[in-house]
Design a protein around this motif. Sequence first.
Motif, short mmCIF file in Angstrom:
data_model
loop_
_atom_site.label_atom_id
_atom_site.label_comp_id
_atom_site.label_asym_id
_atom_site.label_seq_id
_atom_site.Cartn_x
_atom_site.Cartn_y
_atom_site.Cartn_z
N GLY A 194 -9.16 -7.90 5.20
CA GLY A 194 -7.67 -8.25 5.11
C GLY A 194 -6.79 -7.20 4.88
N GLN A 195 -5.54 -7.38 4.76
CA GLN A 195 -4.41 -6.40 4.84
C GLN A 195 -4.05 -5.91 3.21
N LEU A 196 -3.49 -4.81 3.26
CA LEU A 196 -3.20 -4.49 1.62
C LEU A 196 -1.76 -4.79 1.65
N THR A 197 -1.23 -5.74 0.87
CA THR A 197 -0.09 -6.52 0.58
C THR A 197 0.98 -5.38 0.05
N PRO A 198 2.16 -5.57 0.67
CA PRO A 198 3.27 -4.59 0.23
C PRO A 198 3.60 -4.96 -1.26
N LEU A 199 3.37 -6.15 -1.71
CA LEU A 199 3.44 -6.47 -3.17
C LEU A 199 2.60 -5.72 -4.20
N ILE A 200 1.76 -4.80 -3.55
CA ILE A 200 0.84 -3.80 -4.49
C ILE A 200 2.09 -2.92 -5.12
N SER A 201 3.05 -2.86 -4.69
CA SER A 201 4.05 -1.82 -5.28
C SER A 201 4.44 -2.40 -6.57
N PHE B 191 -10.59 -3.24 5.28
CA PHE B 191 -9.14 -3.50 5.35
C PHE B 191 -8.63 -2.96 6.63
N PHE B 192 -7.38 -3.65 7.15
CA PHE B 192 -7.01 -3.42 8.45
C PHE B 192 -5.47 -3.47 8.42
N GLY B 193 -4.83 -2.87 9.48
CA GLY B 193 -3.24 -2.97 9.52
C GLY B 193 -2.65 -1.74 8.90
N ARG B 194 -1.76 -1.81 8.59
CA ARG B 194 -0.78 -0.54 8.19
C ARG B 194 -0.84 -0.36 6.58
N ILE B 195 -0.75 0.73 6.28
CA ILE B 195 -0.60 1.26 4.73
C ILE B 195 0.83 0.89 4.59
N PRO B 196 1.27 0.13 3.60
CA PRO B 196 2.46 -0.39 3.45
C PRO B 196 3.48 0.87 2.80
N SER B 197 4.51 1.31 3.40
CA SER B 197 5.38 2.25 2.71
C SER B 197 5.71 1.69 1.33
N SER B 198 5.66 0.62 0.97
CA SER B 198 5.99 0.24 -0.58
C SER B 198 5.04 0.90 -1.56
N ILE B 199 4.03 1.51 -1.00
CA ILE B 199 3.09 2.08 -1.87
C ILE B 199 3.64 3.58 -2.59
N SER B 200 4.86 3.79 -2.12
CA SER B 200 5.70 4.88 -2.75
C SER B 200 6.12 4.73 -4.26
N SER B 201 6.11 3.22 -4.51
CA SER B 201 6.58 2.82 -6.00
C SER B 201 5.33 2.99 -6.91
N GLY C 3 -2.11 2.84 12.28
CA GLY C 3 -0.82 3.18 12.36
C GLY C 3 -0.72 4.68 11.77
N SER C 4 0.73 5.12 11.38
CA SER C 4 0.64 6.12 10.86
C SER C 4 0.50 6.34 9.48
N ILE C 5 0.34 7.59 8.62
CA ILE C 5 0.32 7.76 7.41
C ILE C 5 1.99 7.44 6.95
N SER D 15 6.23 7.76 2.92
CA SER D 15 6.32 7.55 1.64
C SER D 15 5.36 8.10 0.55
N VAL D 16 4.16 8.12 1.11
CA VAL D 16 2.97 8.44 0.39
C VAL D 16 3.41 10.08 -0.49
N THR D 17 4.29 10.63 0.13
CA THR D 17 4.58 11.85 -0.58
C THR D 17 5.60 11.81 -1.71
#
Length: 382
Positions: A91-98, A113-123, A139-141, A144-146
């Motif tokens: 599955g995919q990692l939901t942006p609501l993980i934030s 797991f596939f797809g992009r790592i959501p940028s909302s992970i920065s929360s 996709g790219s890292i 926002s992970v920083t």
Amino acid sequence: MFNLVHFLLFVLHHLLQAQALTLPQDISALKAFKSSIKQSSIPSWSCLASWDFSDDPCAVPHRTRFICGVSCSPDATRITQITLDPIGYSGQLTPLISQLSQLTTLDLSDNYFFGRIPSSISSLRNLQTLTLTSNSFSGSIPDSVTALKSLETLDLSHNALSGKLPKSLNSLTSLKRLDLSYNKLTGFLPKLPFNLLELALKANSLSGYVSKSTFDGLTRLEVVELSDNSFSGTLGAWFFLLPSLQQVDLANNSFTHVEISKPAGGNSDLVAVNLGFNKIEGNLPASFADYPMLSSLSLRYNRLRGAIPLGYSKKKSLRRLFLDGNFLIGTPPAEFFAGDTEVTGSLGDNCLRGCPANSQLCSPRQKSYAICKRAYSGKPRS
């Protein structure tokens, strides 16, 4: 009477815990997380299958619901860890993980797991461990992970991530372990976080020089693994003088020169160096013999010439030595073939003379005279 009051308080405490309600936004995030996983990839006996939201995720005891995969805060109101079992969830990692703002650990390793790592992970500002290794993220890292200033371990290895490394990687001031190996990352190495202990970027398509500015201030760095990339140019003497360096693997790149200086005061923790399968020219660096704890050295399959430094054979700590596949000349030191030697490895496929055929160190056999003659534009000198 005292014991009875103690017992009642104990029972009341656990009843309150059992009735404790997890913050609604955390429950909402868990529901979104589970719904983003393909139902067909959730076995009935798995952790995710036990996530039954008819019960509170942080209720104590869990009994038959939420038996694994999640951990909660001491007051049983917030989700602090998601650590899935490695059984092939897809599955995919939901942006609501934030929404899980108290999450300290997110470990989804060894799944699909596939797809992009959501940028909302920065929360996830309290996140200390982010482990997504051995999945199919692409996709790219996200830059926002920083923003994850509490992050101590970042492992995104064995995925299909591409693009360049985040430029502000050094803003991860708490980061100790970084593993981005076995992806499709490109570009140069940015400045690295100063608290880093372990760096692994093996098997990508990274290129450019390994510059001093990238490693400036990394006084705690112990392990560097950059093999199987396209790094080039000269590896400066500063590199092996990093004060805490223990293990180095830079094999399978395109380095052309290596500069080695004696360690300051004769002190160094360096134990293992692998510079094999590069394009390194010049003589064997004699100063490697001055590193007191060095036990494994590989410079195999480069373009090295000249004689084997006598210091290599007198180095008592050295146990593994691979110099095969170069253009070394002269007679190898006799100490390598003494009855009490403990050195293993290979001096084969060079231009050496008098390498005992019955010694395992001399396998494979030396290059032909014609090849050696061409390499030295005439007769090889001793």
